[in-house]
Design an enzyme around this catalytic site. Structure first.
Site, mmCIF file in Angstrom:
data_model
loop_
_atom_site.group_PDB
_atom_site.id
_atom_site.type_symbol
_atom_site.label_atom_id
_atom_site.label_comp_id
_atom_site.label_asym_id
_atom_site.label_seq_id
_atom_site.Cartn_x
_atom_site.Cartn_y
_atom_site.Cartn_z
ATOM 1 N N ASP A 192 1.635 6.204 5.595
ATOM 2 C CA ASP A 192 0.653 5.293 5.008
ATOM 3 C C ASP A 192 1.159 4.624 3.715
ATOM 4 O O ASP A 192 0.431 3.871 3.080
ATOM 5 C CB ASP A 192 -0.664 6.028 4.761
ATOM 6 C CG ASP A 192 -1.876 5.134 4.959
ATOM 7 O OD1 ASP A 192 -1.750 4.091 5.633
ATOM 8 O OD2 ASP A 192 -2.951 5.468 4.418
ATOM 9 N N ASP A 223 -12.095 7.305 3.587
ATOM 10 C CA ASP A 223 -10.907 7.005 4.391
ATOM 11 C C ASP A 223 -10.556 5.509 4.351
ATOM 12 O O ASP A 223 -9.502 5.109 4.824
ATOM 13 C CB ASP A 223 -11.147 7.463 5.842
ATOM 14 C CG ASP A 223 -9.859 7.568 6.626
ATOM 15 O OD1 ASP A 223 -8.777 7.504 5.999
ATOM 16 O OD2 ASP A 223 -9.934 7.728 7.864
ATOM 17 N N ARG A 232 -7.743 -0.254 0.765
ATOM 18 C CA ARG A 232 -8.315 -1.451 0.150
ATOM 19 C C ARG A 232 -8.700 -1.196 -1.305
ATOM 20 O O ARG A 232 -8.704 -2.115 -2.127
ATOM 21 C CB ARG A 232 -9.510 -1.946 0.984
ATOM 22 C CG ARG A 232 -10.626 -0.939 1.108
ATOM 23 C CD ARG A 232 -11.593 -1.262 2.242
ATOM 24 N NE ARG A 232 -11.040 -0.923 3.556
ATOM 25 C CZ ARG A 232 -11.661 -1.151 4.712
ATOM 26 N NH1 ARG A 232 -12.851 -1.738 4.723
ATOM 27 N NH2 ARG A 232 -11.100 -0.789 5.839
ATOM 28 N N LYS A 283 -10.021 12.877 8.268
ATOM 29 C CA LYS A 283 -9.595 12.417 9.591
ATOM 30 C C LYS A 283 -9.537 13.594 10.557
ATOM 31 O O LYS A 283 -9.333 14.728 10.134
ATOM 32 C CB LYS A 283 -8.182 11.802 9.496
ATOM 33 C CG LYS A 283 -8.114 10.449 8.831
ATOM 34 C CD LYS A 283 -6.678 9.947 8.826
ATOM 35 C CE LYS A 283 -6.557 8.603 8.131
ATOM 36 N NZ LYS A 283 -7.258 7.506 8.810
ATOM 37 N N LYS A 301 0.847 -1.199 0.000
ATOM 38 C CA LYS A 301 0.000 0.000 0.000
ATOM 39 C C LYS A 301 0.880 1.246 0.000
ATOM 40 O O LYS A 301 1.690 1.453 0.886
ATOM 41 C CB LYS A 301 -0.913 -0.004 1.237
ATOM 42 C CG LYS A 301 -1.693 1.312 1.440
ATOM 43 C CD LYS A 301 -2.646 1.243 2.633
ATOM 44 C CE LYS A 301 -3.259 2.614 2.922
ATOM 45 N NZ LYS A 301 -4.148 2.596 4.113
HETATM 46 N N1 BES Z 1 -4.299 4.372 6.877
HETATM 47 C C1 BES Z 1 -5.458 4.116 7.640
HETATM 48 C C2 BES Z 1 -5.242 3.070 8.718
HETATM 49 C C3 BES Z 1 -4.340 3.448 9.854
HETATM 50 C C4 BES Z 1 -4.867 3.924 11.034
HETATM 51 C C5 BES Z 1 -2.987 3.258 9.787
HETATM 52 C C6 BES Z 1 -4.054 4.217 12.097
HETATM 53 C C7 BES Z 1 -2.159 3.549 10.842
HETATM 54 C C8 BES Z 1 -2.705 4.029 12.009
HETATM 55 C C9 BES Z 1 -6.568 3.609 6.731
HETATM 56 O O1 BES Z 1 -6.581 4.130 5.453
HETATM 57 C C10 BES Z 1 -7.851 4.034 7.365
HETATM 58 O O2 BES Z 1 -8.090 5.206 7.442
HETATM 59 N N2 BES Z 1 -8.654 3.072 7.813
HETATM 60 C C11 BES Z 1 -9.879 3.365 8.445
HETATM 61 C C12 BES Z 1 -10.910 2.418 7.915
HETATM 62 C C13 BES Z 1 -12.313 2.763 8.309
HETATM 63 C C14 BES Z 1 -12.746 4.045 7.608
HETATM 64 C C15 BES Z 1 -13.218 1.627 7.942
HETATM 65 C C16 BES Z 1 -9.690 3.158 9.945
HETATM 66 O O3 BES Z 1 -8.969 2.248 10.333
HETATM 67 O O4 BES Z 1 -10.229 3.948 10.709
HETATM 68 ZN ZN ZN Z 2 -4.792 4.719 4.744
HETATM 69 MN MN MN Z 3 -7.605 5.964 5.334
#
Ligand code: BES
Ligand code: ZN
Ligand code: MN
Length: 502
Positions: free
Chosen positions: A287, A346, A350, A276, A264
């Site tokens: 990321d 966010d 995926r 966020k 990724k």
């Molecule tokens: N890059 C983030 C995940 C992440 C969170 C990495 C904290 C490192 C530390 C990912 O793209 C994301 O934002 N995921 C969301 C998914 C949700 C919207 C279903 C999450 O984990 O909140």
């Molecule tokens: Zn992310």
């Molecule tokens: Mn995200």
């Protein structure tokens, strides 16, 4: 850092500081350093008998000598012999690095012997020891003006190995190449998003391609549009920095297998329109750690010439909000043809991985597909910063990976791929939605989403959101990007290529 082996004539060796490991349950001075013993003050025997030194890990005692070639020696605690393993080796060599820094020396010598090599595994011992020296040596604060009393960089390490086996030089070279991949991954991950855009990442791959002779396929926005990468493009819409899908291939000698690693590569994840909160948002420069680790692995594998083919794919985008950005509720068509209802912008990782996985499976037909991603905050809830979640479509692969993880200390813990979880990803208007309909099991539902985009190839997914940059600090690993996954995948691929059990 230059690392040199000294196997013979230890008496002739000159160094400003010699570090000597001592086991807590058999406190003794190594016989191979006999010539030095009587010249030390205090005498090692005095230290051992005094009861002041118990040789626990990180405990140390400074001795001086009247011998001009080696003015100082530090007895370094190594703990109990029955507890000695590769994690202790990493801790010890990390402590060696910190000791050299403490004495402000750019040069240091470390004594080691066969009886201290866990299970007699020299090759693994060297990879771990060298990594434990190289990781803390990498300067992560490269934009900081150096302070006046900055200790000098550790430039030269001598390893005194009086009873090393024949292949030791080849193994040391190999270890240094693996560590190079680890630090490359950490250096890339460390770059802030203004200094590393998707385009900048591609530039770095191009530069390395020259060195390692990879085949390179680069799809830019126009190509991606033409070929229908609707999911990847949806994430990139909001940013001025254009997206890329870069795919580099290493062809190994006598290769029987082809493995593909997809990382990724979100150079910054603001969340997009599903923005966020600002607290800790700066961490989202990390990321692209999955892509950085994929690149580091490719470098380690190429530099050590492992006998297999490795395809490394880098979906590279920046996730920002703007007037052009994808909205919650938008429906996009992925490369696979499946439509996706984007409920939350966010959940972007995926989306880009889906297209990259489908494309790599179709075009490169690997024997196994691995993806690495800082995918979900939920994995931090489940496992904290001490382990990554592993999902595998085939148990055999997961077992092999776990064996590699035991060597590298990069812990993996399995989560299930039960189909009931896929129910939560159903959309009334598209083939799938990009987040679950319910709270909970966020790491699993993300994995179930990805699984829909792999048709038939054995597949492994590593969620490294908790381990990519926030692991607890150790002597061998400072705060910041960890390079988690490079050594793990290197060991796994080495074993896979050589078909050895572990
Ligand atoms: N890059 C983030 C995940 C992440 C969170 C990495 C904290 C490192 C530390 C990912 O793209 C994301 O934002 N995921 C969301 C998914 C949700 C919207 C279903 C999450 O984990 O909140
Ligand atoms: Zn992310
Ligand atoms: Mn995200």
């Amino acid at each position: 850092m230059k690392i040199e082996l000294i196997e013979k004539k230890l008496e002739a060796h000159a160094t400003p500081l010699l570090l000597v490991p001592v086991l807590s349950n058999q406190m003794k001075f190594p016989a191979a350093l006999d010539f030095l013993e009587a010249k030390l003050a205090p005498l090692p025997q005095q230290v051992f008998q005094s009861g002041d030194f118990s040789a626990k890990m990180n405990e140390k005692r400074l001795l001086y000598t009247s011998e001009g070639k080696i003015p100082r020696l530090v007895l370094m605690g190594l703990g109990k012999s029955e507890e000695l393993n590769l994690e202790k080796v990493r801790e010890f060599f990390g402590a060696c690095f910190q000791t050299a820094r403490e004495y402000r020396l750019g040069k240091v010598s470390i004594y080691w012997e066969e009886s201290l090599v866990p299970e007699g595994k020299w090759a693994e011992f060297l990879v771990e020891a060298v990594s434990a020296l190289e990781m803390p040596a990498l300067k992560l604060g490269e934009w900081k003006t150096p302070g006046e009393d900055e200790p000098p960089p550790l430039e030269q390490v001598y390893l005194l190995l009086p009873d090393a086996p024949k292949s030791i030089r080849a193994w040391l070279e190999q270890a240094q190449k693996v560590a190079e991949g680890v630090n490359l991954a950490r250096r890339m991950a460390n770059l802030p998003a203004n200094l590393l855009t998707p385009e900048g990442f591609v530039e770095k791959i191009r530069e390395l391609k020259k060195q390692y002779g990879w085949k390179l396929e680069i799809l830019d926005r126009k190509e991606l549009e033409k070929r229908g990468f609707g999911a990847l493009l949806a994430v990139a819409r909001g940013s001025e920095n254009p997206p890329y899908l870069a795919i580099a291939t290493y062809h190994g000698p006598r290769a029987k297998k082809t493995v593909a690693v997809v990382g990724k590569g979100v150079t910054f994840d603001s969340g997009g329109i599903s923005l966020k909160p600002s607290k800790n948002m700066e961490e989202m420069k990390y990321d692209m750690s999955g892509a950085a680790v994929a690149l580091g692995t490719l470098v380690s594998v190429s530099a050590t010439r492992l006998p297999l083919n490795l395809v490394a794919a880098f979906p590279l985008v920046e996730n920002l909000p703007s007037g052009k950005a994808t909205r919650p509720g938008d429906v996009v068509v992925s490369y696979s043809g499946q439509s996706i209802e984007v409920i939350n912008t966010d959940a972007e990782g995926r989306l880009i991985l889906a297209d990259a996985l489908s494309y790599v499976e179709k075009k490169y037909q690997p024997d196994c597909l691995v993806d690495l991603a800082t995918l979900t905050g939920a994995v931090v809830v489940a496992l904290g910063h001490l382990a990554a979640a592993v999902f595998a479509s085939e148990e055999e692969h997961q077992k092999q990976l776990q064996q590699a993880a035991e060597i590298s200390g990069e812990r993996l813990w399995p989560l299930p791929l039960w189909d009931d979880y896929a129910e939560l990803m159903k959309s009334p208007i598209a083939d799938i939605r990009n987040i679950s309909t319910q709270p909970g099991a966020g790491t699993i539902t993300a994995a179930k989403f990805l699984q829909k985009f792999v048709e038939k190839t054995p597949w492994i997914h590593l969620d490294i959101a908790g381990t990519a940059y926030n692991m607890p600090e150790k002597n061998y690993r400072p705060k910041g990007p960890s390079g988690f996954g490079v050594r793990l995948l290197w060991y796994w691929l080495r074993n896979l290529a050589e078909k050895r059990p572990a």
